[in-house]
Every structure is written in C-alpha cells, then in structure tokens.
Write an enzyme that holds these catalytic residues in place. Sequence first.
Site, mmCIF file in Angstrom:
data_model
loop_
_atom_site.group_PDB
_atom_site.id
_atom_site.type_symbol
_atom_site.label_atom_id
_atom_site.label_comp_id
_atom_site.label_asym_id
_atom_site.label_seq_id
_atom_site.Cartn_x
_atom_site.Cartn_y
_atom_site.Cartn_z
ATOM 1 N N GLU A 199 1.546 -36.138 2.185
ATOM 2 C CA GLU A 199 0.911 -36.597 0.897
ATOM 3 C C GLU A 199 1.163 -35.670 -0.221
ATOM 4 O OE1 GLU A 199 -3.275 -38.491 2.220
ATOM 5 O OE2 GLU A 199 -3.006 -36.531 3.204
ATOM 6 N N LYS A 231 -0.880 -32.152 2.787
ATOM 7 C CA LYS A 231 -1.457 -32.276 1.646
ATOM 8 C C LYS A 231 -0.451 -31.591 0.660
ATOM 9 C CE LYS A 231 -5.889 -34.309 2.803
ATOM 10 N NZ LYS A 231 -5.590 -35.669 2.443
ATOM 11 N N HIS A 284 -4.387 -40.776 13.543
ATOM 12 C CA HIS A 284 -3.128 -41.670 13.219
ATOM 13 C C HIS A 284 -1.971 -41.137 13.821
ATOM 14 C CE1 HIS A 284 -6.004 -42.993 10.374
ATOM 15 N NE2 HIS A 284 -5.867 -42.034 9.522
ATOM 16 N N LYS A 286 -0.698 -51.321 9.901
ATOM 17 C CA LYS A 286 0.286 -51.256 9.008
ATOM 18 C C LYS A 286 1.467 -52.291 9.699
ATOM 19 C CE LYS A 286 -0.533 -46.686 6.873
ATOM 20 N NZ LYS A 286 -0.320 -46.800 5.413
ATOM 21 N N LYS A 326 -13.048 -44.519 10.911
ATOM 22 C CA LYS A 326 -13.226 -43.179 11.049
ATOM 23 C C LYS A 326 -14.080 -42.231 10.176
ATOM 24 C CE LYS A 326 -9.689 -40.707 8.367
ATOM 25 N NZ LYS A 326 -8.109 -40.403 8.325
ATOM 26 N N ARG A 370 -28.278 -49.728 0.745
ATOM 27 C CA ARG A 370 -29.473 -49.496 0.316
ATOM 28 C C ARG A 370 -29.983 -49.544 -0.970
ATOM 29 N NH1 ARG A 370 -29.906 -43.082 1.476
ATOM 30 N NH2 ARG A 370 -28.128 -43.327 0.633
HETATM 31 P P1 NAD Z 1 -19.845 -43.885 0.255
HETATM 32 O O1 NAD Z 1 -20.839 -42.847 0.533
HETATM 33 O O2 NAD Z 1 -18.991 -44.388 -0.689
HETATM 34 O O3 NAD Z 1 -20.811 -45.425 0.885
HETATM 35 C C1 NAD Z 1 -21.845 -45.240 1.529
HETATM 36 C C2 NAD Z 1 -22.473 -46.763 1.820
HETATM 37 O O4 NAD Z 1 -23.544 -46.744 2.644
HETATM 38 C C3 NAD Z 1 -23.320 -46.967 0.248
HETATM 39 O O5 NAD Z 1 -22.897 -48.475 0.196
HETATM 40 C C4 NAD Z 1 -24.600 -46.722 0.656
HETATM 41 O O6 NAD Z 1 -25.591 -47.667 0.026
HETATM 42 C C5 NAD Z 1 -24.726 -47.130 2.175
HETATM 43 N N1 NAD Z 1 -25.695 -46.294 2.645
HETATM 44 C C6 NAD Z 1 -25.970 -44.975 2.949
HETATM 45 N N2 NAD Z 1 -27.365 -44.886 3.528
HETATM 46 C C7 NAD Z 1 -27.779 -46.218 3.882
HETATM 47 C C8 NAD Z 1 -28.955 -46.600 4.595
HETATM 48 N N3 NAD Z 1 -29.991 -45.419 4.966
HETATM 49 N N4 NAD Z 1 -29.192 -47.755 4.739
HETATM 50 C C9 NAD Z 1 -28.245 -48.772 4.216
HETATM 51 N N5 NAD Z 1 -27.106 -48.362 3.597
HETATM 52 C C10 NAD Z 1 -26.770 -46.743 3.506
HETATM 53 O O7 NAD Z 1 -19.106 -43.907 1.790
HETATM 54 P P2 NAD Z 1 -17.524 -44.810 1.907
HETATM 55 O O8 NAD Z 1 -16.489 -43.697 1.317
HETATM 56 O O9 NAD Z 1 -17.547 -45.966 1.485
HETATM 57 O O10 NAD Z 1 -17.453 -44.559 3.661
HETATM 58 C C11 NAD Z 1 -17.922 -45.269 4.515
HETATM 59 C C12 NAD Z 1 -17.495 -44.871 6.096
HETATM 60 O O11 NAD Z 1 -16.058 -45.209 6.019
HETATM 61 C C13 NAD Z 1 -17.826 -43.510 6.238
HETATM 62 O O12 NAD Z 1 -18.242 -43.419 7.701
HETATM 63 C C14 NAD Z 1 -16.460 -42.937 6.006
HETATM 64 O O13 NAD Z 1 -15.991 -41.779 6.750
HETATM 65 C C15 NAD Z 1 -15.393 -44.209 6.417
HETATM 66 N N6 NAD Z 1 -14.180 -43.973 5.698
HETATM 67 C C16 NAD Z 1 -14.103 -44.038 4.589
HETATM 68 C C17 NAD Z 1 -12.688 -44.176 3.689
HETATM 69 C C18 NAD Z 1 -12.537 -44.161 2.321
HETATM 70 O O14 NAD Z 1 -11.743 -44.264 1.989
HETATM 71 N N7 NAD Z 1 -13.869 -44.221 1.410
HETATM 72 C C19 NAD Z 1 -11.700 -44.170 4.335
HETATM 73 C C20 NAD Z 1 -11.671 -44.085 5.980
HETATM 74 C C21 NAD Z 1 -13.077 -44.067 6.616
#
Ligand code: NAD
Length: 484
Positions: free
Chosen positions: A216, A331, A240, A182, A148, A51
């Site tokens: 953790e 944790k 997991h 893994k 997830k 976005r």
């Molecule tokens: P984040 O909040 O850091 O990033 C969200 C992203 O989505 C950003 O790039 C934002 O610009 C984009 N976005 C949000 N609304 C939007 C829209 N309307 N149109 C276009 N783009 C949009 O989130 P994250 O931590 O990167 O997580 C992303 C997904 O991965 C989630 O479903 C989260 O549960 C999953 N996840 C994250 C992790 C992690 O370590 N961060 C681990 C496992 C799973």
Amino acid sequence: MVSRTIPVDAFDLVIFGGTGDLARRKILPSLYRRYLAGQIPEESRIIGAARSELSEEAFRDMTRDALMEFLPAAKRDDTTVEAFLRHIRYVRVDATGQEGWDELRGVIRPGMVHAFYFSVAPSLFGNIAERLLAHSIADADSRIVVEKPFGHDLASAKALNAVLAEHFNEQQIYRIDHYLGKETVQNLMAIRFANILFEPLWKTEYIDHVQITVAETVGVNGRGAYYDTSGAMRDMVQNHLMQLLCLIAMEPPYHFDPDAVRDEKLKVIRALEPVRPEDIVRGQYLEGGGKPGYIEDSENPNSRTESFIALKVGIANWRWKGTPFYLRTGKRLRARTSEIAIFFRRPPHSIFDNAVDGQQNVLVIRLQPNEGINMKVMIKEPGPGGMRLVQVPLDMSFAQALGDEGTDIPDAYERLIMDVIRGNQTLFMRGDEVEAAWAWADPIIEGWEQRGDRPQGYHPGGAGPDDALMLLHRDGRRWREVKE
Ligand code: NAD
C-alpha cells in the site's frame, strides 16, 4: 459479451451500523451497483439500522450522498439512484438497549430472505445476536454477516465464535474476508482447477517458491490509534494473505462447494510450520516525502507495532515441503499493488550455451491494479544472432481479453453480499478456519513480544526494510519489484 448474473430471491437486508464508514463506502455503493445490474428484485429492501436519530428521509439523503461520493459518475444517474433509494428504510436501534427492536420486527416481512449485516464493532455482535432472537426478528433461516477484525488472537476469536454460536448455527454465519470476493482470487481457483496445464506442475518438484505481496502507498491515515493495537500481522497476514496462501496451496476440493473448499483450506493452515525468528522482518515507516512517520501517526512514541512485515513460511506436507512461501505486506511503499507470483524451478539442464540468468517461468496473478494473469516464458530472441534466449510475458489482462467486462470488474463486496442472499458460503471463512489461522499467528506474535523485538525503520516510497530484501537474498532469490 453478455453479462450473466444469477438471479437472487427477494430479500430484507438489515445493515446494523448503516450510518458508518463501511456501509457508506462499500456496502451501499455495492448494493447500488447490483441494482444497476438488475440483480436486486423489486420487492427487496435494504434497512439501515443504527444508533443515530435519523428520519427515513435523512437516511436516504445520506445514502444518496454516499453513492455520489463513492461511485464513479459514469455509474450513477439521477433516475436510477432515486429508484434505488425507494428500496431503503431506516430504523433507529440501540444494540445495547431495547429501543427500536420491536419496530425493526415490524419492518421485516415474512417470506423473504433475511440477512443481517453486523457492520459494527465486534463488541456489539453478542448484543445484536441476542436481541435478534429475543425479539423474534431472526429465525433458523436468517443469515448474519460479520466483518474483520474477527478477533485479536485465538482466545478472542474463540470468544466471538462462541457468542455467535449461542444464537446461530455455522451455516447461518458469513464471515467476510473481502479478498475472497476479488475476481482474480476466484480466478486463481479457476486457473488451478479448470485447466489441466498447471495441476501436474503444482508442487515442490516444479515450484521453487511463491511470493505474495500486498503493498500500500498510504499510511495508517487517521486510524493510527486502532492500528497500533493491531499491526500488519493481525490486520493483513492472519486473514488476507493467509487466504491467498490457502488458495494456492490447497488440494483440489472434490467439488466447488462451501465445506469442500473450506476443509481443504483448513488442512493447509494446519500444515503451516512454525516461523523461525530469523524468517520474520518487521518494519515501521519513517517520516518522509512531507508526511509523518508511523510513530507520529500512531501518536505512540514507544510503539513497537509493525506497519510492514515479511515472512518466510513453510508448509509441512508432501506437496509443498521444500517450497517456501514468502509473504510481505506494508504501508507507505512504492506502489499500491497486490500480486501472487509462482516461481517455477529452472530446467534441470540447459542445452543452450548462453542460457540467461532468469531462465525460470513465473506465473503472476495480479489482484491490483489491472487485474490479470501473466506468465513469463523463455523464447528465442528474434534475429539472426544465434540462439539467444529472452524472457517475455504471455500476458492476459482481463481488460484486453474480455473487453468491457474485463475492465468493469465488480467490487468484492458486490459478489459477497449477493452470495449471502444466495446462501452460498464458499467465499466466507468458517469459524474453525479463523481459529486455526490465529493458532498459527499467536506464537509468532508472542515470540517477538517476548524477545522485545523492535521493528526496523524504513523509508517511505520503497520496498520496506533492507532486511526484507535479505530474507530472499540469503536463499539466492529476489523479490519481484514493487511497482504498478
Ligand atoms: P463506524 O464507526 O464508522 O460506524 C459504526 C456504526 O455502528 C455506526 O453506524 C453507528 O451508529 C453504529 N453503532 C455504534 N454503536 C451502536 C449501538 N450501540 N447500537 C446501534 N448502532 C451502533 O465503523 P465502520 O468503519 O463502519 O466499521 C464497522 C465494522 O466494520 C467494524 O467492525 C470495523 O472493524 C469493520 N470494518 C470496517 C472497514 C472500513 O473500511 N470502515 C473495513 C473492514 C472492516
């Protein structure tokens, strides 16, 4: 040893949420490491889509910063990083509006593998899926990758599956559980199905019990508000730990083929017995070591969400009836460690007078740290002092056995992203598998909610609540120590 990587076809990979935490921490660094391994074909492109109003140059700068932050210095050099960045594009799209989609279509080239990584909140999956088809960006050969959490319970997982199924067929959907990527987890399958040694013993007649531990040291670290709606059962066990349990317990598939493997895992989940309330211990970390407790971290003084859970799980089939699987994850524990320990039964009769207490073989599969496999066997203690037995490890750490290749273990995401490009779904969860895991977890969660159970407080830096130790003591067993 020479590194062997299977080549992949040239691809256009679109990362929705390309500016987010997951993309920066995992997806982009993993792609860079595959580039370094020579596995990314020259014509391939990685297209960030999010976005934020960013120029392509600004997204490349952000990617460069992410590589600097999340890759060890030895893994990056300026020339390779700059060459990698030439594969990067950026398109601003709004998942809930019409902006950017036509431009995205213009960037995607025919004749490539097309993969779309949904690294965004699950509430956006439907919006993105719909627009990909409405704007003719994706077709019947495209692949989509989702992360997830895949649902919060059975009903929400079914709803997500239904949204995706409206637009894509199951062969196009790659549901990531990064534990399956893994190296040691895949090795678990190699050990079981490429050696004759273990399979004849792999059943209740010879296996006393199994312990799966994912510990953790960190707390909920700024994710308190989100975590408080989830908890250890939803965040770790349903996905997991369940996947690990399935790989230990499943029957040999007829072939290492996506549906053959996933059919066998599904049978295990369906054979899980309901878990009795007395076989569940939930905990919440207390304040300690200069760090706040869970209640402060979650900013919810009345929280009943567990940051630790231990469960005794039974599998109702011929192979496993009578062999409990003890699962625990939490944790703020003593060490960051993940392992599976298979405890074999003791010999039926000891011919040695001074048989030691622990006369029991244990196979330990370590996921972290020091990925490797360790088998504990009994031998005679050296020396002339008679027939004294001692337990020693037959240790095979990958670092020792495989040299550089053993220490340079790829991140799970590297393997999984390349599998998406190859079109291999073996290490991804199928929709019915996810639903079956929720169908098992839901009544357990509903049970403690209805009873109004509160998690027990536990001190940070230990092994969780005392009752978790009792869960095994009661059965005359002991957890392995939580240590690195
Ligand atoms: P984040 O909040 O850091 O990033 C969200 C992203 O989505 C950003 O790039 C934002 O610009 C984009 N976005 C949000 N609304 C939007 C829209 N309307 N149109 C276009 N783009 C949009 O989130 P994250 O931590 O990167 O997580 C992303 C997904 O991965 C989630 O479903 C989260 O549960 C999953 N996840 C994250 C992790 C992690 O370590 N961060 C681990 C496992 C799973």
